[in-house]
Design a protein around this motif. Structure first.
Motif, mmCIF file in Angstrom:
data_model
loop_
_atom_site.group_PDB
_atom_site.id
_atom_site.type_symbol
_atom_site.label_atom_id
_atom_site.label_comp_id
_atom_site.label_asym_id
_atom_site.label_seq_id
_atom_site.Cartn_x
_atom_site.Cartn_y
_atom_site.Cartn_z
ATOM 1 N N TYR A 76 33.481 37.913 37.894
ATOM 2 C CA TYR A 76 34.167 36.761 37.315
ATOM 3 C C TYR A 76 33.207 35.589 37.257
ATOM 4 O O TYR A 76 32.485 35.323 38.208
ATOM 5 C CB TYR A 76 35.380 36.367 38.177
ATOM 6 N N ASP A 80 39.524 31.157 37.163
ATOM 7 C CA ASP A 80 40.580 31.123 36.164
ATOM 8 C C ASP A 80 40.600 32.368 35.285
ATOM 9 O O ASP A 80 41.579 32.639 34.590
ATOM 10 C CB ASP A 80 40.470 29.859 35.313
ATOM 11 N N GLU A 81 39.535 33.170 35.344
ATOM 12 C CA GLU A 81 39.511 34.432 34.598
ATOM 13 C C GLU A 81 40.556 35.420 35.112
ATOM 14 O O GLU A 81 40.903 36.360 34.413
ATOM 15 C CB GLU A 81 38.118 35.070 34.650
ATOM 16 N N VAL A 83 43.612 34.866 35.371
ATOM 17 C CA VAL A 83 44.740 34.724 34.449
ATOM 18 C C VAL A 83 44.313 35.144 33.051
ATOM 19 O O VAL A 83 45.045 35.867 32.366
ATOM 20 C CB VAL A 83 45.267 33.271 34.454
ATOM 21 N N GLN A 84 43.128 34.737 32.625
ATOM 22 C CA GLN A 84 42.650 35.058 31.276
ATOM 23 C C GLN A 84 42.549 36.561 31.057
ATOM 24 O O GLN A 84 42.877 37.060 29.982
ATOM 25 C CB GLN A 84 41.281 34.415 31.027
ATOM 26 N N LYS A 85 42.120 37.296 32.082
ATOM 27 C CA LYS A 85 41.991 38.758 31.985
ATOM 28 C C LYS A 85 43.303 39.473 32.336
ATOM 29 O O LYS A 85 43.333 40.689 32.436
ATOM 30 C CB LYS A 85 40.892 39.258 32.927
ATOM 31 N N LYS A 86 44.372 38.676 32.559
ATOM 32 C CA LYS A 86 45.702 39.199 32.887
ATOM 33 C C LYS A 86 45.711 40.044 34.164
ATOM 34 O O LYS A 86 46.409 41.043 34.277
ATOM 35 C CB LYS A 86 46.290 39.973 31.714
ATOM 36 N N GLN A 90 50.278 33.672 35.927
ATOM 37 C CA GLN A 90 50.013 32.257 36.178
ATOM 38 C C GLN A 90 50.677 31.768 37.471
ATOM 39 O O GLN A 90 50.071 31.019 38.229
ATOM 40 C CB GLN A 90 50.488 31.402 34.993
ATOM 41 N N TYR A 93 48.631 32.936 40.407
ATOM 42 C CA TYR A 93 47.359 32.203 40.399
ATOM 43 C C TYR A 93 47.543 30.785 40.931
ATOM 44 O O TYR A 93 46.727 30.301 41.715
ATOM 45 C CB TYR A 93 46.775 32.164 38.977
ATOM 46 N N LYS A 97 45.034 29.677 43.877
ATOM 47 C CA LYS A 97 43.814 29.077 43.305
ATOM 48 C C LYS A 97 43.053 28.179 44.268
ATOM 49 O O LYS A 97 41.836 28.045 44.152
ATOM 50 C CB LYS A 97 44.139 28.325 42.019
#
Length: 105
Positions: A76, A80-81, A83-86, A90, A93, A97
């Motif tokens: 990574y 935040d990836e 969430v971006q990479k599912k 959210q 996360y 976080k």
């Protein structure tokens, strides 16, 4: 008059001497404590690029499934990836976080 002035000067000097911080620079002790707290916080963060499954599962909200997905999705560039990479929803996360970091090699 001289005696009153001398007494006033002594009282003021003592007042300032007692009120002045002993560490030298004003606020130096507070700045050191803040820096230490920030360093301690960084040491407490779990690196999602190198953590073991057990280390990841120790984070509230991360269980067996999420820890395996995090490991499988490495490396990574940023946390935040997740969430971006599912890998994490959210809501999960948002809970984790502040406990994780994505260190770069």
């Amino acid at each position: 008059m001289n005696r009153k002035f001398t007494m006033l000067a002594v009282v003021l000097a003592l007042t300032f001497a007692i009120a002045a911080p002993s560490s030298g620079a004003p606020g130096a002790k507070g700045a050191t404590a803040t820096k230490h707290a920030a360093t301690q916080h960084q040491q407490d963060l779990i690196d999602i690029n190198s953590a073991t499954a057990d280390q990841l599962k120790a984070i509230p909200g991360i269980g067996d499934v999420y820890s395996q997905k995090i490991i499988a999705g490495r490396p990574y560039k940023g946390k935040d990836e997740l969430v971006q990479k599912k890998i994490l929803p959210q809501a999960v996360y948002n809970k984790v976080k502040n406990r994780i970091i994505a260190k770069q090699k």
